[in-house]
Design an enzyme around this catalytic site. Structure first.
Site, PDB file in Angstrom:
ATOM      1  CG  ASP A 184      -1.757 -31.316   5.708  1.00  0.00           C
ATOM      2  OD1 ASP A 184      -1.670 -30.120   5.431  1.00  0.00           O
ATOM      3  OD2 ASP A 184      -1.637 -32.218   4.857  1.00  0.00           O
ATOM      4  NE  ARG A 216      -5.227 -40.027  -4.103  1.00  0.00           N
ATOM      5  CZ  ARG A 216      -5.784 -38.942  -4.642  1.00  0.00           C
ATOM      6  NH1 ARG A 216      -5.518 -37.748  -4.153  1.00  0.00           N
ATOM      7  NH2 ARG A 216      -6.617 -39.061  -5.632  1.00  0.00           N
ATOM      8  CG  ASP A 276      -2.028  -1.030   1.115  1.00  0.00           C
ATOM      9  OD1 ASP A 276      -2.716  -1.044   0.079  1.00  0.00           O
ATOM     10  OD2 ASP A 276      -2.193  -1.835   2.051  1.00  0.00           O
ATOM     11  CG  ASP A 295      -0.466 -33.133  -3.661  1.00  0.00           C
ATOM     12  OD1 ASP A 295       0.168 -32.839  -2.624  1.00  0.00           O
ATOM     13  OD2 ASP A 295      -1.691 -32.994  -3.757  1.00  0.00           O
ATOM     14  CD  GLN A 323      -1.766 -37.553   2.843  1.00  0.00           C
ATOM     15  OE1 GLN A 323      -1.522 -36.520   3.440  1.00  0.00           O
ATOM     16  NE2 GLN A 323      -1.498 -37.686   1.556  1.00  0.00           N
ATOM     17  NE  ARG A 343      -7.002 -25.734  -2.865  1.00  0.00           N
ATOM     18  CZ  ARG A 343      -5.940 -24.998  -3.133  1.00  0.00           C
ATOM     19  NH1 ARG A 343      -6.016 -23.680  -3.014  1.00  0.00           N
ATOM     20  NH2 ARG A 343      -4.807 -25.540  -3.520  1.00  0.00           N
ATOM     21  CD  GLU A 381      -0.681 -25.117   0.399  1.00  0.00           C
ATOM     22  OE1 GLU A 381      -0.907 -26.318   0.192  1.00  0.00           O
ATOM     23  OE2 GLU A 381      -0.968 -24.217  -0.430  1.00  0.00           O
ATOM     24  N   GLY A 414       1.956 -37.081  -0.436  1.00  0.00           N
ATOM     25  CA  GLY A 414       1.876 -35.746   0.127  1.00  0.00           C
ATOM     26  C   GLY A 414       2.584 -34.708  -0.719  1.00  0.00           C
TER      27      GLY A 414
END
Length: 623
Positions: free
Chosen positions: A202, A247, A30, A365, A249, A194, A559, A363
């Site tokens: 995780d 699938r 800004d 991906d 993990q 999401r 993330e 994991g």
């Protein structure tokens, strides 16, 4: 010191003056004066607030008061002037974990099923037929809430059956527990944004952060939901949605148990019930020959299912589909639709997606390391994890069950699990260790050679304690500098990237991107081998990156990061979760939150002081 303010008025004036790009945040991008005068409504005393960080703190405090519908309220100047490290850590501990906590029950179901992944008007909740208590509970709840449709998964469903669920994708139920007056969902913590479901690996890293913050019950609840998934879905799922049923993990369940008992041994019965399921998972998910266990005696990632994974957005595989669309003389969208529906089948493309689904199981991906090759690899990461499983089981049997553990008529001893670990260690050293590079590589058991992609997973053996002292020294002194940037380690070395065509998409788990799990496993690995100064440095680098971005971008905790530019502005593949919010970051991102709290538990006070001053790593550490 507190100022009495007209909350909405000051909020609007602050945004008008300082949020010049109208993104509902005050950031370094800004162009406002970066100086705002507060006037107390009662005393008319003035206080000047200056700088991006303090102005964004003011915006956040005002936003919280507005959400509480407070018109005239007090703003605590101590909160606005709070040091960055203390503010970030406090918000994670006091706010973010609670914001990210979910339950699948009467109270929490709506928050889970009505998210951006839900496409149908009446979302579907799947419950395993094995879970008699859950089936009864959700049947009654379906009548009461009417906002979801209940489907019962058969006890022994096939891969083909799971494919049919893509026409009506939904959430998978998790564990319930009996409370005083009713059944309630066992809580779990989602990554955020999401990712509004329970993700496998995780959850382990989130559990580490919860334990640091003394939220032991929530960490234990993660273990309970791991146990539930193995019993009712056959594995710890990529995430609890219907299209992830084929699938798993990265295996970290035993590590969570080990971490929990370091803080508190809940009870021997609790530990016994979980150790049984860890052994069940090890035997049925990982050690079935021809599936995830290979002829070498080492393991691989190998997801079930056929064809394109359901969860990706249209266009994600355009670079893969383009030559096949030309082959079948179809527009690319039409080819994608037919292939997803399985009205058009191509054997070569199906094989590509065997590897793709397996990569997602890992994991990572996506990464060029695993594209079109994952299921052929004895990867160093999964075998490091399983070595630690074997050592963990041996440790738990020895320390808590007098060296002998019985499941029905099978007796396990600590010694036999030590032997499993020793066998795996020898095989890893035989097939994956590369003396010339001083690095661990994945082993391609199909072509019988190492796959020389330089990935951060080469440090996982440090974490698992399977290295010799000499190997550890080489990893730290020779290999680590190839991964280190200002803000931590990258997912791969820069040298690995030119080996791939320039027209392929930039992969988010490769150079130049940095991820919390890689940092956390590295830190613990360095500590395991007594590289304590190097551990301090690597913790500092990552926490500096998180702190710098939060200070400059209105509290953003994302993330992942681009370590080339030390920024959360990542545009590879899926973008970056945790960056989209208005006025105030309410949840951060699960494993980055955890890495911050875990890192602070390692970092010494001198470095914490430098972190508050945002002293650059270059000024503290020699390259």
């Amino acid at each position: 010191m507190k100022f009495l303010l007209n909350i909405d008025k000051v909020f609007r004036e602050l945004l008008l003056q300082e949020d010049t790009d109208n993104d509902k945040k005050i950031t370094k991008d800004d162009n406002g004066p970066k100086k705002f005068v507060l006037v107390d409504e009662k005393s008319k005393q003035e206080q000047v607030i200056e700088g991006t960080y303090h102005l964004s703190n003011l915006l956040q405090e005002l936003a919280m008061l507005r959400e509480s519908n407070i018109q005239i309220g007090e703003v605590d100047l101590n909160r606005i002037q709070e040091k960055p490290v203390e503010r970030i850590s406090r918000k994670i501990k006091e706010d973010y974990w609670d914001e990210l906590t979910r339950t699948i029950d009467k109270k929490g179901l709506t928050q889970i099923i009505e998210d951006e992944k839900t496409s149908s008007k009446v979302p579907t909740l799947y419950v395993s037929a094995k879970d008699k208590k859950g089936v009864d509970y959700f049947r009654e709840l379906e009548k009461e809430l009417i906002n979801f449709k209940l489907e019962i998964l058969p006890e022994n469903y096939s891969v083909e059956y799971v494919d049919t669920l893509n026409a009506k994708p939904g959430i998978l139920a998790l564990a319930l527990e009996q409370k005083l007056y009713s059944l309630q969902g066992v809580p779990f913590v989602v990554p955020g944004g999401r990712f509004n479901e329970m993700y496998g690996w995780d959850s382990y890293f989130i559990g580490v952060g919860l334990l640091v913050d003394n939220q032991i019950e929530k960490a234990m609840a993660i273990a309970e939901n791991f146990k539930y998934q193995i019993i009712h879905y056959g594995k710890i799922l990529n995430a609890n949605r219907s299209y992830y049923l084929t699938r798993t993990q990265p295996p970290l369940y035993s590590s969570l148990l080990i971490d929990i008992v370091k803080y508190k041994v809940p009870s021997l019965d609790w530990l016994r019930s979980h150790l049984k399921i860890v052994i069940l998972e090890y035997n049925t998910v990982w050690m079935v020959q021809g599936n995830r266990l290979t002829e070498t005696g080492l393991n691989r990632y190998k997801a079930d299912g056929v064809g394109m994974p359901f969860e990706v957005e249209p266009g994600h595989f355009d670079d893969v589909f383009e030559p096949y669309a030309k082959k079948y003389k179809l527009p690319i969208r039409e080819f994608e639709k037919k292939y997803l529906e399985r009205t058009l089948v191509d054997v070569e493309l199906d094989l590509y997606f065997v590897h793709d689904r397996s990569m997602r199981e890992s994991g990572h991906d996506t990464t060029n390391r695993f594209i079109n090759t994952c299921a052929n690899l004895n990867s160093i990461d999964v075998n490091s994890f399983l070595y630690k499983y074997e050592k963990d089981v041996a440790h738990l049997i020895k320390e808590y069950f007098n060296g002998i553990f019985q499941i029905e008529d099978v007796i396990y001893t600590a010694d036999e699990w030590e032997q499993k670990a020793l066998f795996r260690k020898d095989k890893i050293n035989e097939l994956c260790w590369n003396e010339e590079s001083s690095m661990y590589f994945d082993y391609d058991f199909v072509n019988k050679k190492q796959f020389p992609f330089e990935a951060a997973a080469t440090f996982f053996p440090l974490w698992a304690k399977l290295c010799s002292e000499e190997q550890a020294k080489k990893l730290v002194e020779i290999v680590l500098p190839q991964f280190v940037m200002s803000g931590g380690i990258t997912g791969s070395t820069q040298a690995s990237i030119p080996n791939f065509p320039k027209d392929v998409p930039q992969r988010q788990w490769d150079y130049p991107f940095g991820w919390a799990p890689h940092q956390m496993l590295l830190w613990e690995g360095l500590i395991n081998y007594n590289y304590l100064d190097k551990a301090q440095e690597m913790v500092y680098r990552w926490l500096w990156l998180i702190t710098k971005n939060a200070v400059e971008y209105n509290g953003t905790i994302p993330e992942k990061f681009d370590l080339e530019i030390s920024s959360h502005k990542v545009f590879a593949e899926y973008g970056n979760v945790g960056t989209k919010f208005d006025y105030i970051a309410k949840e951060g991102f699960g494993w980055v939150n955890a890495s911050y709290q875990y890192g602070l538990s390692i970092l010494n006070d001198n470095f914490k002081n430098e972190l508050n001053k945002l002293t650059s790593p270059e000024d503290l550490f020699e390259q």
